[in-house]
Design a protein around this motif. Structure first.
Motif, short mmCIF file in Angstrom:
data_model
loop_
_atom_site.label_atom_id
_atom_site.label_comp_id
_atom_site.label_asym_id
_atom_site.label_seq_id
_atom_site.Cartn_x
_atom_site.Cartn_y
_atom_site.Cartn_z
N HIS A 71 1.08 -1.22 -0.04
CA HIS A 71 -0.27 -0.07 0.01
C HIS A 71 0.74 1.25 0.02
CE1 HIS A 71 -2.83 2.93 1.05
NE2 HIS A 71 -1.93 3.26 2.22
N MET A 72 0.56 2.25 -1.01
CA MET A 72 1.39 3.58 -0.90
C MET A 72 0.13 4.43 -1.16
SD MET A 72 4.49 2.52 -3.75
CE MET A 72 3.50 2.31 -4.96
N GLN A 73 0.52 5.55 -0.49
CA GLN A 73 -0.24 6.92 -0.63
C GLN A 73 0.84 7.92 -0.50
OE1 GLN A 73 -3.29 6.24 2.45
NE2 GLN A 73 -2.37 8.41 3.11
N GLY A 74 0.23 8.95 -1.33
CA GLY A 74 1.12 10.29 -1.22
C GLY A 74 0.63 11.41 -1.58
N ASN A 75 1.04 12.59 -1.25
CA ASN A 75 0.64 13.96 -1.78
C ASN A 75 1.67 14.59 -2.19
OD1 ASN A 75 -2.53 14.41 -0.45
ND2 ASN A 75 -1.09 13.41 0.94
N THR A 76 1.50 15.08 -3.42
CA THR A 76 2.91 15.84 -4.18
C THR A 76 2.19 17.38 -4.43
OG1 THR A 76 3.78 13.92 -4.86
CG2 THR A 76 4.33 16.20 -6.13
N ILE A 77 2.90 18.30 -4.04
CA ILE A 77 2.50 19.86 -4.33
C ILE A 77 3.51 20.52 -5.11
CG2 ILE A 77 1.49 21.89 -3.33
CD1 ILE A 77 0.70 20.39 -0.93
N ARG A 78 3.59 21.09 -6.16
CA ARG A 78 4.36 21.79 -6.91
C ARG A 78 3.94 23.21 -7.42
NH1 ARG A 78 5.61 21.19 -12.52
NH2 ARG A 78 7.53 22.11 -13.31
N GLY A 79 4.64 24.23 -7.24
CA GLY A 79 4.21 25.39 -7.74
C GLY A 79 5.43 26.32 -7.83
N GLY A 80 5.22 27.59 -8.39
CA GLY A 80 6.45 28.26 -8.87
C GLY A 80 5.86 29.37 -9.82
N LEU A 81 6.59 30.34 -9.96
CA LEU A 81 6.31 31.41 -10.91
C LEU A 81 7.69 31.84 -11.95
CD1 LEU A 81 7.75 34.40 -9.81
CD2 LEU A 81 6.35 33.82 -7.91
N ASP A 82 7.10 32.72 -12.93
CA ASP A 82 8.39 33.02 -14.04
C ASP A 82 8.13 34.66 -13.65
OD1 ASP A 82 9.05 30.53 -14.76
OD2 ASP A 82 7.53 30.67 -16.01
N TYR A 83 9.13 35.19 -13.64
CA TYR A 83 8.97 36.88 -13.55
C TYR A 83 9.68 37.25 -14.72
CZ TYR A 83 9.55 41.53 -12.56
OH TYR A 83 9.47 43.19 -12.48
N TYR A 84 9.11 37.99 -15.64
CA TYR A 84 9.77 38.66 -16.83
C TYR A 84 10.26 40.01 -16.38
CZ TYR A 84 8.18 34.59 -19.56
OH TYR A 84 7.59 33.23 -20.03
N ILE A 85 11.37 40.00 -16.01
CA ILE A 85 11.89 41.52 -15.89
C ILE A 85 12.09 42.23 -16.89
CG2 ILE A 85 14.01 42.81 -15.00
CD1 ILE A 85 14.87 40.12 -13.69
N THR A 86 12.29 41.59 -18.26
CA THR A 86 12.28 42.29 -19.32
C THR A 86 11.88 40.99 -20.27
OG1 THR A 86 14.38 42.02 -20.14
CG2 THR A 86 14.20 44.06 -18.96
N ASP A 87 11.81 41.19 -21.61
CA ASP A 87 11.39 39.92 -22.39
C ASP A 87 12.45 39.00 -22.51
OD1 ASP A 87 8.93 41.17 -22.88
OD2 ASP A 87 9.38 42.19 -24.87
N ASP A 88 14.00 39.61 -22.31
CA ASP A 88 15.02 38.83 -22.53
C ASP A 88 15.82 38.61 -20.94
OD1 ASP A 88 14.90 39.01 -25.02
OD2 ASP A 88 15.83 40.92 -25.16
N ASP A 89 14.90 38.81 -20.01
CA ASP A 89 15.42 38.61 -18.54
C ASP A 89 14.30 38.04 -17.55
OD1 ASP A 89 18.37 40.10 -17.98
OD2 ASP A 89 17.02 41.18 -19.38
N ILE A 90 14.51 36.73 -17.40
CA ILE A 90 13.55 35.80 -16.75
C ILE A 90 14.27 35.23 -15.56
CG2 ILE A 90 11.67 34.12 -16.97
CD1 ILE A 90 12.12 34.35 -20.04
N ILE A 91 13.46 35.51 -14.34
CA ILE A 91 13.81 34.75 -12.99
C ILE A 91 12.51 33.65 -12.80
CG2 ILE A 91 14.15 34.82 -10.65
CD1 ILE A 91 15.36 37.67 -10.98
#
Length: 850
Positions: free
Chosen positions: A340-360
């Motif tokens: 028997h196996m059970q589990g919860n997986t949560i994944r999240g995040g964001l992309d921030y476009y400082i400019t069209d050519d700079d992304i964090i």
């Protein structure tokens, strides 16, 4: 060694001579009437990002007959050849509106350059949009093959192991171990990096990673130097879903099912499987938010059978004579397991476009998993030359708890175009596994007493085990790429530091069993630098490079004297890829790469499990890495109704690792050792064809020969033996899909593998079939799918192994026939239907002359 190197050099020279002879002869025989080139670059209209794998098709304007087709490369560029005439060109890519351009080719104007072609995302269209063609099931670049998971019905509602079972070139054994072209030295990545999702146990992690979280699988059998050199067989990269279309969109999956065995009553409690998953995305002008959640509940039933013959103090076992009558003890072992196996997986995040050519970008993941297994092992020992039979039952109540957290920070900087960039990334994860179990040994006087659980009172033994494993890993990398015309330069650096530890105790009737208790630390650090150069010259494409890696490893058995073992080594790993375009629909590729397979944590660690107290596997801290030289020659052909890829490959491996078993009394201990040299020769065919509008076939078949030569010195007798094994094996997968209009789509998948000889043993043949069906509902916003895995309950593995004082046959299955029902609901996403009809054409002429 010198003779071996000379032989290897002759093979290399022969291969290169053959390839270039083919190239030259094709050029000589080519039509002197040279066609013209139609080129262009396909990009996302909003971001300017190049669209790789977009489908470009050329048709005659007069009668709409198909002329040529191609997919865009990693830079979004395509190049088609055509004679003088009037054509129309269609560009198609999932999630984007189909683009159609009129093209006129004239002798006096020559080649046609369409420049930058913008595709518009279609998330803002009506609720139901029919896309003319989906992304290909398989697409191929200079150094990898990409498989779109969404096209495979049998993967719906499954996990990552079941997805990988449906990928050409990949095989998964009964315990979930992944192999690529028959070699289990595979580096498994998630989103291009080693992930906490894999952590300590690859098999359990893949079972908990659900298919609805996966966008595509990338298989790299001969990686270029931009990839880690780890993995003698190559790399499998699991790419998770993350949408970047504007606005809000997502999907929700609900699934349920149960495993069962044909002809047997269901065990109690009733096993079942269930889960729910969601992937959500919200894109604003400067921000892109993404999140996913997955809950998985899974029960599995499995079994195993092992028969062991011991030859102690008598005539040794001889595999050529098969002298089973000389065995002094025969033990039959049966294992029944409910997992028997059970589990919860949560994944999240964001992309921030400082400019069209700079992304964090920042992302985080957390998983909490739990497991509960109740295996029961039954032993029956018989003594042909005298002695009463013995009966024993060993039952375990096993639990585990596995929390995991992972954090990733990325920075992408683009220069003028998306093809020129500087990318930096840092990832840290911590994966913990806490296990504990209660084990009871019960002895019985007879078979009847064991069937009725009448125990010899004085024989009951209670054992308790507890293990705490922690795996911490940090990795940082920097990649730089610059493209100028047809030329490209890539360079980068990477550092990884993996720090697993394992503490275990074993107690019996309240006292420690010190031989099985351990306190173990392991550390592996790898620092790497790489550089590559690529270019196109006429019909040729080249990619060459080199990668330098420094490795430091430390295995420390804290509770043993002189238990610290360290190694460090420097290596250079070159790679080269050449692509020759025979025609627009025929390509030839040749490639070479040098690889390494470093000993893994589990090959170093002490005892892995105490469930079976007669068969153990232990680690070997003195293992050396395996080095591989890999060569491939591939021919790729595609046409309007299908494609196929024929590949011949050769791998030369040194210091190969094999498990050797030593038996003392009735206790067998398997330990990995560097064994010798292995040469693998193979031929693989991957293809698909659409027979009718409603019926298509695809599949792959792999035929290979494995030659292994080496010496092994027994740790108990001190005798050195020389082994030579030359075996042939074939395995494959075939899929047939039916589309019943306005009813459902159906898919039947068959898998098979022939027997295979190995040093001191062989593997049996095995096969199994899967069935799947799906139907769109709710005006195309939802899909219901039914899956039946292992229809006939034949997915099991078996084989023999032997030594001078034992012979053993084992057979088992890790999961049984499983039926599942899945419902997928799409939020603001288009329906993806396949239709065979003439593409629509724009009225405009796009500047071409009639």
């Amino acid at each position: 060694m010198q003779a071996e190197n000379e032989l290897l050099m002759k093979r290399v020279i022969t291969l290169i001579t053959l390839v270039f002879a083919i190239f030259l002869s094709l050029n000589v025989l080519a039509d002197t009437a040279k066609p013209f080139n139609i080129t262009g670059k396909v990009v996302d209209n909003d971001t300017g990002e190049a669209l790789e794998y977009a489908t470009v098709s050329l048709f005659n304007r007069a009668d709409s007959t198909f002329v040529a087709g191609i997919i865009t490369n990693a830079l979004g560029i395509f190049n088609l050849e055509a004679g003088e005439g009037r054509y129309y060109l269609t560009i198609q890519f999932i999630g984007y509106q189909t683009k159609t351009l009129n093209v006129t080719v004239k002798k006096d104007t020559g080649d046609v350059n369409l420049g930058k072609i913008n595709l518009f995302p279609d998330a803002a269209l009506l609720d139901e949009v029919e896309v003319i063609a989906e992304k290909s099931t398989m697409s191929m670049t200079l150094d990898k093959r990409v498989f779109n998971v969404g096209k495979d019905l049998s993967s719906t509602a499954g996990n990552a192991i079941e997805v990988l079972e449906n990928i050409p070139s990949v095989t998964v054994d009964v315990e979930g171990n992944v192999s690529l072209r028959g070699d289990d030295g595979v580096q498994i990545l998630v989103d291009g990096k080693v992930s906490g999702l894999i952590g300590l146990s690859t098999q359990d992690a893949l079972r908990n990673l659900q298919a609805d979280m996966i966008e595509r699988i990338e298989v790299v059998t001969n990686p270029s130097v931009r990839y880690d050199a780890e993995g003698s067989a190559g790399i499998i990269n699991i790419v998770l879903k993350k949408d970047k279309r504007k606005g809000f969109n997502g999907s929700v999956d609900v699934r349920g099912g149960f495993p069962f065995e044909w002809g047997k009553a269901q065990p109690s409690p009733f096993p079942f499987q269930a889960g729910i998953g969601t992937n959500l995305n919200y894109r604003l002008k400067r921000f892109n938010f993404f999140a996913s959640y997955n809950f998985n509940y899974r029960d599995d039933i499995s079994d195993g059978y092992t028969k062991t013959e011991y030859y102690n103090g008598g005539i040794p076992y001889d595999p050529s004579l098969k002298n089973h009558d000389d065995a002094t003890q025969i033990s039959e072992q049966t294992t029944i397991r409910q997992r028997h196996m059970q589990g919860n997986t949560i994944r999240g995040g964001l992309d921030y476009y400082i400019t069209d050519d700079d992304i964090i970008s920042f992302s985080a993941m957390y998983r909490q998993g739990e497991g509960h297994n109740t295996p029961t092992v039954t032993y029956i020992d018989k003594f042909p030359f005298g002695g009463d039979p013995q009966y024993k039952k060993r039952s375990e109540d096993w639990h585990n708890n596995r929390p995991m957290n992972e954090f990733t920070l990325d920075y992408d900087k683009y220069f003028i175009t998306k093809d020129n960039y500087l990318k930096a990334s840092m990832r840290y994860f911590q994966n913990q596994n806490n296990e504990w179990s209660d084990i009871y040994d019960r002895h019985y006087a007879s078979q009847e007493d064991m069937d009725n659980d009448i125990v010899i009172d004085t024989s009951v033994i209670r054992q308790y085990t507890k293990t705490t494993e922690t795996h911490r890993r940090f990795q940082g990398l920097v990649d730089f790429a610059y493209h100028l015309g047809l030329h490209s330069i890539e360079a980068g650096a990477k550092y990884t530091n993996g720090m697993p530890s394992n503490d275990a105790i074993v107690m019996q009737n309240g006292e420690y069993l010190t031989d099985y208790c351990h306190n173990f630390d392991y550390n592996q650090q790898v620092a790497a630098l790489y550089a590559s150069y690529g270019t196109e010259v006429g019909l040729f494409s080249f990619l060459v490079g080199a990668r330098y890696e420094y490795t430091y490893t430390m295995a420390n058995y804290k509770n043993k004297p002189d238990g610290k073992h360290t190694q460090n080594y420097n290596d250079l790993f070159p790679s080269g890829h050449i692509n020759f375009k025979l025609t627009e629909s025929n390509q030839l590729q040749v490639s070479y790469s040098r690889r390494i397979r470093r000993p893994g944590y589990w090959q170093m660690a002490p005892y892995r499990s105490f469930n079976d107290d007669r068969n153990f596997r232990v680690g070997n801290p003195d293992l050396k890495p395996v080095y591989t030289d890999s060569y491939e020659l591939s021919f790729l052909k595609f046409w309007e109704g299908g494609n196929f890829n024929l590949t011949g490959y050769y791998r030369h491996n040194t210091d190969v690792i094999r498990y050797f078993t030593e038996v003392t009394g009735d206790i067998s201990v398997g330990m990995p050792h560097n064994f010798g040299i292995a040469d693998d020769y193979g031929l693989e065919l991957v293809g698909s064809v659409k027979i009718f509008k409603w019926w298509s076939l695809n599949g792959n078949i792999n035929i290979f020969r494995s030659s292994v030569v080496g010496d092994y010195t027994s740790t108990t007798t001190g005798i050195t033996s020389h082994y030579t094994t030359d075996s042939y094996n074939m395995y494959g997968r075939f899929v047939t899909k039916f589309e019943l209009k306005n009813i459902c789509n159906m898919q039947l998948t068959g898998h098979f593998s022939t027997p295979r000889d190995e040093p001191l043993g062989y593997r049996e043949a095995h096969y199994w079939f899967d069935f799947a069906a799906s139907r769109d509902v709710l005006k195309g916003k939802g899909t219901v799918s039914l899956n039946l895995k292992d229809i006939f309950g034949t997915h099991s593995h078996g084989g023999e192994s032997w030594g001078s004082n034992f012979w053993q046959y084992s057979k088992g299955s890790w999961s049984k026939t499983t039926i599942t029902l899945n419902f997928n609901y799409r939020i603001n996403q288009q329906v993806k239907k396949q239709r065979e009809e003439e593409p629509s054409r724009d009225d405009g002429d796009d500047g071409d002359e009639d």
